[in-house]
Design an enzyme around this catalytic site. Structure first.
Site, short mmCIF file in Angstrom:
data_model
loop_
_atom_site.label_atom_id
_atom_site.label_comp_id
_atom_site.label_asym_id
_atom_site.label_seq_id
_atom_site.Cartn_x
_atom_site.Cartn_y
_atom_site.Cartn_z
N HIS A 1 16.20 -6.28 -0.37
CA HIS A 1 17.45 -6.86 0.05
C HIS A 1 17.80 -6.68 1.39
O HIS A 1 18.08 -7.71 2.34
CB HIS A 1 18.51 -6.19 -0.73
N ASP A 2 17.39 -5.73 2.16
CA ASP A 2 17.61 -5.37 3.82
C ASP A 2 16.67 -6.12 4.49
O ASP A 2 17.16 -6.86 5.43
CB ASP A 2 17.52 -3.93 4.14
N GLU B 1 0.89 -1.27 0.08
CA GLU B 1 0.03 0.03 -0.11
C GLU B 1 0.78 1.32 -0.08
O GLU B 1 1.87 0.97 0.23
CB GLU B 1 -0.98 0.05 1.14
N ASN C 1 1.24 3.47 2.05
CA ASN C 1 1.70 3.88 3.43
C ASN C 1 2.60 2.43 4.18
O ASN C 1 3.13 2.38 5.26
CB ASN C 1 0.87 4.38 4.62
N GLU D 1 8.99 -8.31 -3.41
CA GLU D 1 9.19 -9.68 -2.72
C GLU D 1 9.93 -9.50 -1.49
O GLU D 1 10.51 -10.44 -1.09
CB GLU D 1 9.45 -10.66 -3.62
N GLY D 2 10.03 -8.30 -0.81
CA GLY D 2 10.89 -8.11 0.37
C GLY D 2 12.32 -7.43 -0.25
O GLY D 2 12.87 -8.11 -1.02
N ALA E 1 6.75 -17.44 -4.38
CA ALA E 1 7.16 -16.45 -5.49
C ALA E 1 8.64 -16.15 -5.11
O ALA E 1 9.50 -16.08 -6.30
CB ALA E 1 6.40 -14.95 -5.45
#
Ligand code: TGC
Ligand code: FAD
Length: 392
Positions: free
Chosen positions: A374-375, A140, A142, A371-372, A250
């Protein structure tokens, strides 16, 4: 774009560890990419357009639901075949792989794993052929890395749900027929809903001016008092673990896909370095270029072994979310570093669309973020090995 002369590196004879089925599936995808993607993809990326005509071909090579059972229209393959298909598609372009990842792991998977039998029968066979295309709305405006704070919500109105909110950065949104939308109920619990194009109050404006993943269509999902039928709720699982479970699948595919982009950059740089003559000899004969190429191949080989082992664990149902995070993080960073090095090997030619490297490099900036990030994946590994989550 120049003719596609790709030859896959396999320095450790990893092919010997694959079954005949793995190799057949992989080679079919490889040939399809050479025939259908390589000749057109640079042009579509330059024009920032998704090549819709490839949807049927993606379905034919089993890229939509590779591991979904054949009874629901999927290809019924194992996790290693799924990974190999993603690798080959991303060798062509990360944006095309994105389309396949979203359709398989973020749309078909939740319907298969959390949906009821009616939902499976209604949607999965059509998603497998590409007759229906889907997207997945978690992020989203925010809430990106911390989806648990999502504000999109739905209310039980007796005979239907009323959905309000917005999702941003959604792959396939501009043309998707259905969206898997994650939203909170009145008790604040996250649930998945199947929202269909055409439902009044639902719109999907396209996001323009991207320098990355230009051949993939990205957009918003806007819900303004959308009436969602009650039968469109995914009842099998709720809470943040439901969308995160889809991400596991994924992210696993991306760990393989990134190897494809890296292999393409390495192969292009190797060929160029052997042919390009400066100071009276091929640049491949200089120590500095050999260092780059040798390190690229070493990193690709390590990533191939990591992905294969993860695939074996996944086939046995033993791959943990944290193991998947490590592979996604390592292999995408590996591919991005190789793309940057390979681009330098080509000198000025590396910045042109005559070669695929710069497109891969720009694409991978998205892959290392979605998909998240690197950190975030580093923090997932950190939490797993220490027992102390350091997100907040
Ligand atoms: P946390 O308290 O850690 O966990 C909440 C609940 O979820 C469970 N869980 C998982 N379940 C399945 N798979 C996973 N990977 C899981 N990770 C956690 C967990 O056990 C817990 O369950 P329960 O039963 O105890 O409630 O949650 P948190 O709020 O602290 O957040 C953890 C964090 C930061 C790791 C997570 O939110 C995260 O992964 N953030 C990154 C967000 C992200 O990856 N977004 C991706 C959006 S989709 C996308 O990018 C598609 S791109 C598509 C393309 O084009 O290819
Ligand atoms: P933020 O969460 O705002 O993070 C910004 C920076 O802060 C990052 O570097 C991050 O690592 C860092 N950061 C955040 N939290 C911490 C912390 N606790 N500690 C240290 N550093 C931190 N989403 C979907 O739901 N569906 C899709 O189909 C989809 N497709 C996408 C396609 C593209 C092309 C792109 C670029 C994104 C897509 N996304 C999609 C969204 C993607 O998943 C998010 O961009 C990603 O999760 C990061 O969220 P954010 O961009 O809001 O960054």
């Amino acid at each position: 774009m120049r003719p596609d002369l790709f030859e896959a590196p396999d320095y450790y004879n990893i092919d010997d560890l694959l079954s005949e089925e793995h190799k057949l599936v992989r080679d079919a995808a490889r040939q399809w990419v050479k025939r259908e993607i390589s000749p057109i993809i640079e042009d579509y990326a330059q024009r920032a357009q998704f090549p819709k005509q490839i949807i049927g071909g993606l379905a034919e090579i089993g890229a939509f639901g590779p591991y979904i059972p054949a009874a629901y229209g999927g290809a019924g393959l194992d996790q290693i075949s799924y990974g190999l298909i993603m690798q080959e598609i991303e060798r062509g372009d990360s944006g095309v792989r994105s389309t396949a990842s979203v359709q398989s792991s973020l749309v078909m998977y939740p319907i298969y794993a959390y949906g009821n039998e009616d939902q499976r029968k209604k949607y999965l066979p059509k998603l497998a052929t590409g007759e229906l295309m889907g997207c997945f709305g978690l992020t989203e405006p925010n809430h990106g890395s911390n989806p648990s704070g999502m504000e999109t919500k739905f209310k039980d109105m007796g005979d239907h749900y009323l959905l309000n909110g917005a999702k941003l950065w959604i792959s396939n949104a501009p043309f998707a027929d259905i969206a898997i939308v994650w939203a909170k109920n009145e008790a604040g619990r996250i649930h998945g809903l199947i929202v269909e194009r055409g439902m009044p109050g639902f719109s999907t404006p396209e996001t323009h001016h991207k320098w990355s993943l230009r051949a993939s269509a990205t957009g918003e999902l806007i819900f303004d008092n959308v009436k969602v039928p009650k039968e469109n709720l995914l009842e099998g699982k709720n809470g943040l673990g439901a969308p995160l479970g889809c991400l596991d699948s994924a992210r696993y595919g991306i760990a393989w896909g990134a190897i494809g982009a890296a292999m393409d950059c390495y192969d292009t740089a190797l060929r160029y370095a052997k042919e390009r003559v400066q100071f009276g000899k091929p640049i491949a004969a200089t120590q500095l270029q050999q260092k780059k190429l040798a390190e690229m191949l070493t990193e690709i080989t390590k990533a191939q072994l990591m992905a294969l082992r993860l695939g074996q664990l996944k086939n046995q149902g033993k791959a943990s979310s944290a193991q998947i995070s490590m592979a996604k993080r390592n292999n995408v960073a590996m591919a991005l570093n190789i793309a940057r090095e390979a681009r330098q090997v080509l000198g000025a030619m590396g910045i042109t669309g005559d070669y695929s490297i710069m497109r891969h490099m720009m694409n991978l900036e998205s892959v290392i973020t979605y998909e998240g990030t690197h950190d975030i994946h580093l923090l997932i590994t950190g939490a797993d090995i220490t027992g102390f989550p350091a997100f907040e």
